[in-house]
Design an enzyme around this catalytic site. Structure first.
Site, PDB file in Angstrom:
ATOM      1  N   LYS A 200      42.671  35.866  34.597  1.00 30.96           N
ATOM      2  CA  LYS A 200      43.691  34.950  34.104  1.00 30.96           C
ATOM      3  C   LYS A 200      44.766  34.802  35.165  1.00 30.96           C
ATOM      4  O   LYS A 200      45.461  35.753  35.509  1.00 30.96           O
ATOM      5  CB  LYS A 200      44.299  35.506  32.816  1.00 30.96           C
ATOM      6  CG  LYS A 200      45.361  34.611  32.244  1.00 30.96           C
ATOM      7  CD  LYS A 200      45.764  35.058  30.869  1.00 30.96           C
ATOM      8  CE  LYS A 200      46.884  34.188  30.344  1.00 30.96           C
ATOM      9  NZ  LYS A 200      47.345  34.650  29.049  1.00 30.96           N
ATOM     10  N   LYS A 253      40.296  31.608  33.605  1.00 28.41           N
ATOM     11  CA  LYS A 253      41.318  30.723  33.057  1.00 28.41           C
ATOM     12  C   LYS A 253      42.407  30.482  34.071  1.00 28.41           C
ATOM     13  O   LYS A 253      42.881  31.470  34.637  1.00 28.41           O
ATOM     14  CB  LYS A 253      41.891  31.402  31.809  1.00 28.41           C
ATOM     15  CG  LYS A 253      43.045  30.713  31.183  1.00 28.41           C
ATOM     16  CD  LYS A 253      43.532  31.530  30.030  1.00 28.41           C
ATOM     17  CE  LYS A 253      44.827  30.937  29.552  1.00 28.41           C
ATOM     18  NZ  LYS A 253      45.526  31.817  28.684  1.00 28.41           N
TER      19      LYS A 253
END
Ligand code: PBG
Length: 328
Positions: A200, A253
């Site tokens: 992330k 992500k």
């Protein structure tokens, strides 16, 4: 090697031939629809920066979950917005918290829909950080990693006790996958998979989400716990760690600015990979389409296809329901 007689155009001559040699297929099976749930009844509050998305009360959410299932979307992911926030994010893991209530209602009323829950403190803390904050002198602060793990484990348990099929920790604390796995196993939930937000990035593409989840950090930023966009080798270490601790699905992500990362993670680990087509990616398409600058449907499907082609097995996207309709 030479290929003297190969002429690529022969395989593009007509639609049937193109279908036969197509390498990547996109279907509703690949999509996961995110929803934001908040307290109240009959609430359907539009999120202005994410056209077509809403903060929903549980009763309204059940209706939309039904629609998602009817469109053939196999799974949804829930983000909770509490009635009040505090420094420890209590509303995120207390008994009958908003996500637990929503999960229970959906599992009671909608068959055949996998409910994944987001496990993170940032929507529930008044400071907006994903972990417990310790303030230092001079306005500086640190995140108390280990104190956060306990709260995340509590939150995950509250969700699966309500019927969640999978949990998705998005906080990026060190050791969280192991902590969650242990808590789940120790309480009779060893069959529940963990989707780890393994890679992330500290991204500017989360802007609209922070409006949607009312979770912008009130001071500082998330760079001490999210990844530096310049790094790629670091991802391999993050993912390896999460898999070692028990992650069943690993997530990258955002998606579009990180297609190389999706590709690398898939090649390196051969694990199920989820990609999060985040709010900023979604909103940019909507904004351009509103001005008639791009063809929304074509652009959106091309983006989703590119994420799949890069190696993602599943895509979390705010256009999951629209895309499922387009693909039908
Ligand atoms: C954090 C979380 C974020 C998103 C999902 N989970 C925001 C953040 O880290 O700031 C962003 C998703 C999106 O932008 O669509 N719990």
């Amino acid at each position: 090697m030479r290929y003297p007689i190969y002429r690529p155009r022969r395989l593009r001559a007509n639609e049937n031939i193109r279908r036969m040699v197509r390498e990547t297929a996109l279907s509703p099976d690949d999509l996961i629809m995110p929803f934001f749930v908040r307290p109240g009844r009959a609430v359907r509050k539009a999120i202005s920066s994410m056209p077509g998305n809403y903060q929903l009360s549980v009763d309204e959410l059940v209706k939309d979950a039904r629609k998602a299932a009817d469109l053939g979307v196999p799974a949804i992911i829930l983000f909770g917005i509490p009635s009040k926030k505090d420094p420890a994010g209590t509303e995120g893991y207390k008994k009958n918290n908003i996500v637990a209530r929503a999960t229970k209602a959906i599992k009671d009323k909608v068959d055949d829909l996998v409910v994944i829950t987001d496990v993170c403190l940032c929507e529930y803390t008044d400071h907006g950080h994903c972990g417990v904050v310790r303030k230092k002198k001079g306005g500086d602060f640190t995140i108390d990693n280990d104190a956060t793990l306990e709260l995340l484990a509590k939150m995950a348990l509250s969700h699966v006790e309500a019927g969640a099929d999978m949990v998705a920790p998005s906080d990026m604390m060190d050791g969280r996958i192991g902590a969650l796995r242990e808590a789940l196993d120790g309480n009779g939930f060893s069959e529940i998979p963990i989707m780890a937000y393994a890679a992330k990035y500290a991204s500017a593409f989360y802007g609209p989400f922070r409006e949607a989840a009312e979770s912008p950090p009130q001071f500082g930023d998330r760079r001490s716990y999210q990844m530096d966009p310049s790094n790629s080798d670091e991802v391999i270490r993050e993912v390896a760690l999460d898999i070692e601790e028990g992650a069943d699905i690993v997530m990258v992500k955002p998606a579009l600015p990180y297609l190389d990362i999706i590709f690398r993670v898939k090649q390196e680990f051969g694990y199920p990979v989820a990609a999060y087509n985040v709010s900023g990616e979604f909103s940019m398409v909507k904004a351009a389409a509103e001005r008639d600058w791009v063809d929304e449907k074509k652009v959106a499907l091309e983006m989703l296809m590119s994420i799949k082609r890069a190696g993602a097995d599943m895509i979390l996207t705010y256009c999951a329901m629209e895309a499922a309709r387009w693909l039908a």
